[in-house]
Design a protein around this motif. Structure first.
Motif, short mmCIF file in Angstrom:
data_model
loop_
_atom_site.label_atom_id
_atom_site.label_comp_id
_atom_site.label_asym_id
_atom_site.label_seq_id
_atom_site.Cartn_x
_atom_site.Cartn_y
_atom_site.Cartn_z
N GLY A 205 46.02 30.31 24.82
CA GLY A 205 45.55 29.95 26.15
C GLY A 205 44.11 30.39 26.33
N VAL A 206 43.30 29.50 26.89
CA VAL A 206 41.88 29.80 27.04
C VAL A 206 41.66 31.04 27.90
N ASN A 207 42.53 31.28 28.88
CA ASN A 207 42.34 32.38 29.80
C ASN A 207 43.02 33.67 29.35
N SER A 208 43.55 33.70 28.14
CA SER A 208 44.22 34.89 27.64
C SER A 208 43.24 36.06 27.54
N LYS A 209 43.68 37.24 27.98
CA LYS A 209 42.82 38.42 27.91
C LYS A 209 42.76 38.99 26.50
N GLY A 246 41.22 40.64 20.03
CA GLY A 246 40.22 41.44 20.71
C GLY A 246 40.25 41.15 22.19
N GLN A 247 39.55 41.96 22.95
CA GLN A 247 39.53 41.82 24.40
C GLN A 247 38.59 40.70 24.81
N ALA A 248 39.11 39.71 25.51
CA ALA A 248 38.27 38.64 26.05
C ALA A 248 37.72 39.05 27.41
N ILE A 276 32.04 28.44 19.03
CA ILE A 276 32.75 29.61 19.52
C ILE A 276 32.38 29.86 20.97
N GLY A 277 33.38 29.83 21.85
CA GLY A 277 33.14 30.13 23.27
C GLY A 277 32.11 29.23 23.88
N GLY A 278 32.02 28.01 23.41
CA GLY A 278 30.95 27.12 23.84
C GLY A 278 31.25 26.42 25.13
N VAL A 296 36.52 34.67 27.70
CA VAL A 296 35.27 34.48 26.95
C VAL A 296 35.21 35.50 25.81
N LEU A 297 34.99 35.02 24.60
CA LEU A 297 34.90 35.89 23.44
C LEU A 297 33.57 36.63 23.42
N PRO A 298 33.50 37.81 22.84
CA PRO A 298 32.24 38.55 22.75
C PRO A 298 31.19 37.74 21.99
N GLY A 299 29.93 37.93 22.35
CA GLY A 299 28.84 37.25 21.64
C GLY A 299 27.62 37.06 22.50
N ASP A 300 26.62 36.40 21.93
CA ASP A 300 25.37 36.08 22.62
C ASP A 300 25.45 34.65 23.14
#
Length: 560
Positions: A205-209, A246-248, A276-278, A296-300
């Motif tokens: 699920g996109v909203n999964s923590k 990981g924590q979203a 990724i997370g686009g 949202v996944l970690p990143g820039d």
């Protein structure tokens, strides 16, 4: 089953010269025949599907292979790898090959692997004895497990390649696969090269923590820290993954400056890996301008908002904000701004008026973003192009605030010996520099001067045995690092069947020259790429109207 459609041009000089058009009526059919073999061994490739499609032009003069007037014929190679098209009408064609396990082709006089070329048949022409070699594809295979070592199904594996295009380095997918119920995958038909391999999940699920983080081989969550896998033709290499959750993050914020009745879309774009997370992490704002992005996944990233108006022809307003996301963010503020109502208006002229040249109207002046953070002009302010009037007039409307470079392009031939000599915007000389354009309304004057005293460099490309190399890509790069974003200063050409090349209309200055066997993108604009060939370049300082000759040694990229 996955296969690649490879379009081929018959740049086979021996066959083309040996076979002359047959005299007679223009309706007399043409013939094309040849043999398909495995590169290196010469072993016949049987059972390959070869298709020729006749191209016609539509009313706008554009190629159209779907027109009823087009002709498409397919044959299958026999056990000797032979193929024959005995009854083809005259015209221009695309030839394609489908054969699982192979990725590319090479003609008998070609030194490079090709993917998109055409050939033309004159009335009654017989083009025979065409020797085409295909290269076996490489394979990357492996297994994906979770934190407990259990196999993971439906994980998407991608073989990515760093390329330099649109003036910035980016990851581009070259092959994909999905794991089965045992966690196994197989990416095949890959061209030789260096690949970043990524495992990512699509079933959560996109909203999964708690989400499975993308994993780049050998075990990192960033492609910048990944170790490339190098494969050669026919290789089979293994790469296993062990994915972890990981924590979203949750992002909340507000968009200010909304227009009544307009729709506003908020998006996230990962600046390192677009997949990724686009923009799938997008949402609309509520009537008060508030938004929430979950999972949202970690990143820039670049966080942006785009307003779409239902009336008028105004450019959409937008806002952007760079973010590093490693946890929840709240109260993020975006303010919509007009894309720009200012314009650049001025003239283009030649340094001297007594030089023969095509009409000025065959030139175009481009205002190109100097720093496209998203890699997609749909989401950033852009300049645009101006057709040049016969009297040299230039006009680019609706220019957004931002940083730009000026580029000159030509339609057709005749401008090969000319170059962009100087650019004046407002009261500033921005020649070979970046324009920091902040005007939001009104007209800003621009003057472009075309130089007529360009230099010429010619020469020969030789291989390790001192023999001439055909179809090599020859590149000239400005030596000054401050000029590396000036696309007009880069020189690009190709060696002919005798290994000869010529580069014309070069702006005087210092350059380094290279010749590559395989160059299908703009990697030469990447300083990191050029550093690999620091000891293999040829340096020249060119004066106005110089003519210098070089002998270049053929280089190979890591993709070979």
């Amino acid at each position: 089953m996955k296969s690649f459609l490879l379009t081929i041009c018959f740049l086979f000089a021996v066959a083309a010269v040996a076979q002359q058009p047959v005299s007679g009526d223009s309706a007399k059919p043409c013939l094309v025949s040849g043999t398909l073999t495995r590169y290196g061994s010469g072993e016949p490739i049987r059972g390959a599907e070869i298709t020729v499609t006749r191209i016609v032009e539509n009313s706008q003069g554009l190629e159209n292979v779907s027109d009823p007037a087009s002709t498409q014929v397919s044959v299958v190679t026999d056990r000797n790898g032979a193929f024959l098209f005995p009854h083809l009408p005259q015209g221009e064609y695309i030839l394609g090959i489908r054969k699982t396990g192979f990725h590319g082709f090479r003609g008998q006089n070609s030194r490079t692997w090709e993917e998109s070329m055409n050939f033309t048949l004159a009335p009654g022409q017989q083009l025979t004895d065409l020797d085409i070699a295909m290269e076996p594809g490489a394979v990357i295979t492996g297994k994906v497990t979770d934190e407990d070592g259990d196999p993971m199904a439906f994980v998407q594996l991608s073989a990515l390649k760093w390329v330099y295009a649109n003036h910035h380095r980016q990851l581009r997918p070259q092959g994909m696969a999905t794991t089965d119920d045992q966690g196994n995958y197989r990416i095949f038909n890959l061209a030789p090269g260096r690949y970043i391999v990524r495992a990512s999940t699509t079933m959560e699920g996109v909203n999964s923590k708690q989400r499975y983080l993308p994993d780049y081989f050998p075990d990192t969550n960033s492609p910048l820290n990944a170790t490339p896998i190098v494969v050669r033709a026919g290789d089979e290499t293994s790469a296993d993954f062990r994915m972890a959750r990981g924590q979203a993050a949750k992002i909340t914020g507000h968009v200010a400056g909304l227009t009544a009745g307009a729709q506003v879309q908020v998006y996230l774009h990962n600046t390192v890996d677009d997949a990724i997370g686009g923009r799938a992490s997008g949402t609309s704002v509520d009537r008060n301008g508030n938004f929430t992005l979950d999972g949202v996944l970690p990143g820039d990233y670049v966080l942006g908002a785009m307003e779409f108006r239902t009336e008028g022809n105004e450019s959409p307003r937008h806002a952007e904000l760079p973010l590093r996301i490693d946890g929840d963010l709240s109260n993020v503020a975006l303010t919509l701004e007009d894309a720009g109502r200012a314009s650049l208006q001025g003239t283009l002229h030649l340094e001297t008026g007594d030089v023969s040249h095509p009409p000025l109207s065959t030139l175009r002046i481009g205002l190109l973003p100097a720093d496209d953070t998203t890699g997609n002009s749909d989401y950033v302010g852009t300049g645009g192009y101006s057709a040049v009037g016969r009297d040299g007039t230039i006009r680019i409307d609706k220019v957004s605030p931002g940083k730009y470079i000026v580029s000159m392009t030509a339609d057709g031939n005749g401008w090969e010996d000319f170059y962009t000599k100087s650019v004046q915007v407002g009261n500033r000389d921005v020649t070979d520099g970046v324009i920091n354009f902040q005007t939001r309304s009104g007209a800003v004057p621009i003057t472009v001067t075309v130089g007529v005293d360009g230099a010429l460099v010619d020469g020969t490309v030789l291989d390790d045995n001192g023999k001439p190399v055909a179809n090599a890509t020859v590149i000239g790069v400005p030596n000054d690092p401050a000029l590396h974003n000036q696309v007009d200063l880069y020189q690009r050409g190709e060696s002919d069947t005798n290994g000869r090349f010529i580069l014309r209309g070069i702006k005087p200055g210092a350059y380094s020259f290279y010749a590559w066997n395989n160059m299908d993108d703009e990697s030469y604009m990447d300083p990191d790429f050029l550093r690999r060939y620091e000891n293999s370049r040829a340096d020249l300082t060119l004066n106005p109207k110089d003519h210098q000759t070089l002998q270049l040694h053929l280089l190979t990229t890591d993709d070979e």
